[in-house]
Design an enzyme around this catalytic site. Structure first.
Site, PDB file in Angstrom:
ATOM      1  N   THR A 184       0.866  -1.167   0.000  1.00 47.86           N
ATOM      2  CA  THR A 184       0.000   0.000   0.000  1.00 47.86           C
ATOM      3  C   THR A 184       0.910   1.225   0.000  1.00 47.86           C
ATOM      4  OG1 THR A 184      -1.794  -1.072   1.200  1.00 47.86           O
ATOM      5  CG2 THR A 184      -1.610   1.315   1.444  1.00 47.86           C
ATOM      6  N   ARG A 212     -14.513  -6.257  -0.357  1.00 51.04           N
ATOM      7  CA  ARG A 212     -13.886  -5.804   0.909  1.00 51.04           C
ATOM      8  C   ARG A 212     -13.234  -4.435   0.748  1.00 51.04           C
ATOM      9  NH1 ARG A 212      -8.171  -4.754   2.428  1.00 51.04           N
ATOM     10  NH2 ARG A 212      -8.088  -4.994   4.683  1.00 51.04           N
ATOM     11  N   GLY A 214     -10.779  -1.768   2.846  1.00 54.86           N
ATOM     12  CA  GLY A 214      -9.896  -1.619   4.004  1.00 54.86           C
ATOM     13  C   GLY A 214      -9.894  -0.194   4.513  1.00 54.86           C
ATOM     14  N   ASP A 215      -8.841   0.173   5.217  1.00 50.55           N
ATOM     15  CA  ASP A 215      -8.804   1.502   5.820  1.00 50.55           C
ATOM     16  C   ASP A 215      -8.346   2.589   4.860  1.00 50.55           C
ATOM     17  OD1 ASP A 215      -6.192   0.228   5.923  1.00 50.55           O
ATOM     18  OD2 ASP A 215      -5.538   1.946   7.105  1.00 50.55           O
ATOM     19  N   THR A 235      -0.763   2.236   6.677  1.00 48.70           N
ATOM     20  CA  THR A 235      -0.629   0.978   5.943  1.00 48.70           C
ATOM     21  C   THR A 235      -0.560  -0.156   6.949  1.00 48.70           C
ATOM     22  OG1 THR A 235       0.814  -0.325   4.518  1.00 48.70           O
ATOM     23  CG2 THR A 235       1.877   1.402   5.817  1.00 48.70           C
ATOM     24  N   GLY A 236      -1.236  -1.254   6.647  1.00 52.48           N
ATOM     25  CA  GLY A 236      -1.209  -2.378   7.570  1.00 52.48           C
ATOM     26  C   GLY A 236      -2.469  -3.199   7.452  1.00 52.48           C
ATOM     27  N   GLY A 238      -5.851  -3.563   7.548  1.00 49.94           N
ATOM     28  CA  GLY A 238      -6.854  -2.517   7.467  1.00 49.94           C
ATOM     29  C   GLY A 238      -8.005  -2.640   8.435  1.00 49.94           C
TER      30      GLY A 238
END
Lengths: 318, 318
Positions: A184, A212, A214-215, A235-236, A238
Site C-alpha cells: 500500500t 472488501r 480496508g482503511d 498501511t497495515g 486494514g
C-alpha cells in the site's frame, strides 16, 4: 519557505532476510522517484495536495508497489483499487473504493474531492464518474503483473485472503510470503504555505472477496489531514485500522491532549493498536514540517525529503 | 440493572408546517414500534448490540423511513443501501455499502462483524456474502414504494441529488420536498452489563450516482461505539459528517478532554459542523446510561426508552 514530503510503500514483515540486493535497489529507486516527483511540486511553489498526488501517482505507476499498476488480484482475478486524499487547509476530502481500470486512483480521488460534490464513490459508479471526467483509464492487461498473479494463483482456490504486507491470512493459516508482496502506498506533505495534505492508495488484499474495503480510502481511518494537527497515511492490517479510526485518533491526541506529532503517533501505533492486535504503521507530518515514521511491524518502506536538504530512504526497523 | 435505548429516524427540515396529523401518527407509531423491539431485547437480559440491531431492523421494515424497505431510488432507479454496527465492548465493527435486495442491511452489517473476518464489504460482493450466510433477501419489488418512486421521477433526468433529510441538492438548486423524505435510521443502547453499541442504516440520497457512499456505513463518521466513551449514530448531509469524522470526534472529546456526553455532542454538532456548513444530528449514549439527542437542523425524528420507565418520542426542535 520550508516544505516536507514523506512517503511510504507499505509496512510489514520487511527484514534483511527477505530482501536481496536487487530488491533493495528496486525499492530504493522506486521510493526516490516518488520523492523526486512530489518534491518537484513543492519546490516549484506547488501545494501539499498536489505534491501528495504526484508522489503517490509515481508509486501507482511502479509495479513493485501494491497500488495502481501493481495492484494485487481479487478472488475473481480482478484488480480492484482504493484511494483517498484529504486537504488539511479546508478538510476537503475525496475517496474511491473498488475501482477498476483507473490508471491512478489517487488522481480519481482528487477529482472526486474537487468536482463530484461527494466525498466517497465506489465500484462501477466511481469508474463511470472517472470516464465522465476524462480520467486516464487502462485495459485489464495494463494491471497484469506476473508476480502478483502467481501470488494469487497460489491461494485462489482457498478461502484465504492475503494481506499485502505479510504472509498471514484471515483464517489463521500461514501462506508463504515470497517477495514483492508489500505495498500500500501513501504520502503526506507540508508545503511552503504551511498547508498539509495526505493520501493513500492500495490494491488491497490478494484474493480478497465480497467487495472488501480496508482503511486506505476511509477518511479518519487510513487517511486524514487537518492543518490544526497533522496529515496521516496508514498501511497495515486494514480491519484494525478501521476499528481504531487510527488517522483521526492521532489528530485528536494532538488537538485535545496537546501531544506532539511523535507522541501521538507512538501512542496509537505502538500502544493502542498493538493491544488490539493490529499490525502496520503510518507516516505523519504537521504544519510546521515536523514528520514521523511510526510502525509496529518489522519494517516499512519509507522516505522523506525536505527543504533543508535532508533525504531519507529506509525499509527496516529503527 | 439499568438500560437505555435511543433511536433516530433522520434529521432535517422537520417542522409542524410540513407534518399533518396523519404523518405525525405514522412516525409516532414507527418510532414506538422500534423502541419496543429494542427495549424488549434489553429487558430480557439482551445485549446493547442485539437491541440496536432489533430497533433498526424494525425501522428498516417500515417504508416511512429511508432504510431497508423504504430506501430511496438511485439515478439508475435502484435501491442501494448502507449500514454499519459497532460493539463498544470490544470495538468490533461491521459495515456494508451499496447493497441491494437485502431485507435488513443492519443484520448483514452484524453478520460482517461476526463472521466475515472483515469490517467493510461493498456492492455485489457484499450481497454475495449475504447469500452465502443465509441472510434474508427480497426481490426489487419488495423495496418499491410509490412516494419514494415519485420523488425520484421528479428529479431523475437532472444531475440533482436529493438529500434524504431536506429538499436541497448538490448543485445548489432547491428541489421541492414533499413529505415522507426524511429517514436515515439509527440506534444506540446501553445494556444492563454496562456495554454500549451503535448502528445506522440508510438508503442514502435520492438520485444518487457513482456508487456514492455517505457517512452512515463509515466507522468513525456516521457510526461509532466504545465503552470508554460513547455510542453514536448520525444522520444528515453525509459528506460533511465524513470530513468531520463526527462520531469519533465526539468520542475523542470525551476521552481526551474529559467532556461529558452532552458537552462533546454540542461542540461537534452545534459548533464545528455548523462552521463547516454541515446539517444534521446524532443520538448518543454512554456506558452509564446518559443519553443525548443533538441536532442543528429544524428537527429530528427521535425516541428514547429506559429502565427507569422514561419514554420520549419527538420530531421538532427542542
Amino acid at each position: 519557505m520550508s516544505f516536507t514530503l514523506v512517503i511510504h510503500g507499505g509496512a510489514g514483515n520487511i527484514t534483511p532476510a527477505i530482501m536481496n540486493k536487487e530488491q533493495e535497489q528496486q525499492y530504493t529507486e522506486g521510493l526516490k522517484a516518488s520523492l523526486d516527483k512530489g518534491y518537484d511540486v513543492l519546490r516549484n511553489n506547488g501545494t501539499a495536495l498536489d505534491a501528495v498526488a504526484a508522489a503517490i501517482a509515481e508509486m501507482e505507476d511502479n509495479p513493485i508497489f501494491n497500488a495502481g499498476r501493481g495492484a494485487v488480484f481479487t478472488k475473481k482475478g480482478l484488480n480492484e483499487m482504493d484511494a483517498a486524499i484529504m486537504d488539511g487547509s479546508n478538510l476537503a476530502a475525496g475517496a474511491v473504493a473498488g475501482v477498476r481500470n483507473v490508471k491512478n486512483p489517487i488522481l480519481l480521488a482528487k477529482e472526486v474531492m474537487l468536482n463530484s460534490g461527494h466525498v466517497f464513490l465506489s465500484g462501477g459508479g466511481a469508474a463511470d464518474f472517472a470516464r465522465n471526467q476524462g480520467i486516464h483509464m487502462e485495459p485489464d492487461s495494463y494491471f497484469f503483473n506476473q508476480s502478483r498473479y502467481d501470488q494469487w494463483v497460489e491461494i485462489r482456490d482457498t478461502d484465504f485472503t492475503q494481506l499485502d504486507h505479510k504472509g498471514d491470512n484471515l483464517k489463521g493459516k500461514e501462506v508463504p510470503n515470497t517477495g514483492h508482496k508489500f505495498g500500500t502506498v501513501g504520502a503526506v506533505a507540508c508545503d511552503m504555505y504551511g498547508n498539509i495534505a495526505g493520501g493513500t492508495s492500495t490494491g488491497g488484499m490478494t484474493n480478497k472477496r465480497f467487495g472488501r474495503i480496508g482503511d486506505s480510502p476511509v477518511i479518519g481511518a487510513g487517511t486524514y489531514a487537518n492543518n490544526a494537527t497533522c496529515a496521516i497515511s496508514c498501511t497495515g492490517h486494514g480491519e484494525f485500522f478501521l476499528r481504531a479510526v487510527v488517522a483521526h485518533d492521532v489528530s485528536c491526541l494532538m488537538e485535545y491532549k496537546g501531544l506532539s506529532l511523535q507522541e501521538a503517533c507512538a501512542i496509537v501505533i505502538k500502544d493502542k493498536l498493538v493491544k488490539m492486535g493490529g499490525e502496520g504503521g503510518l507516516i505523519a507530518v504537521d504544519a510546521k514540517g515536523n514528520y514521523d515514521f511510526c510502525f509496529n511491524s518489522a519494517g516499512m518502506y519509507r522516505g522523506m525529503r525536505n527543504s533543508e536538504g535532508k533525504e531519507v530512504v529506509a525499509y527496516y526497523g529503527m
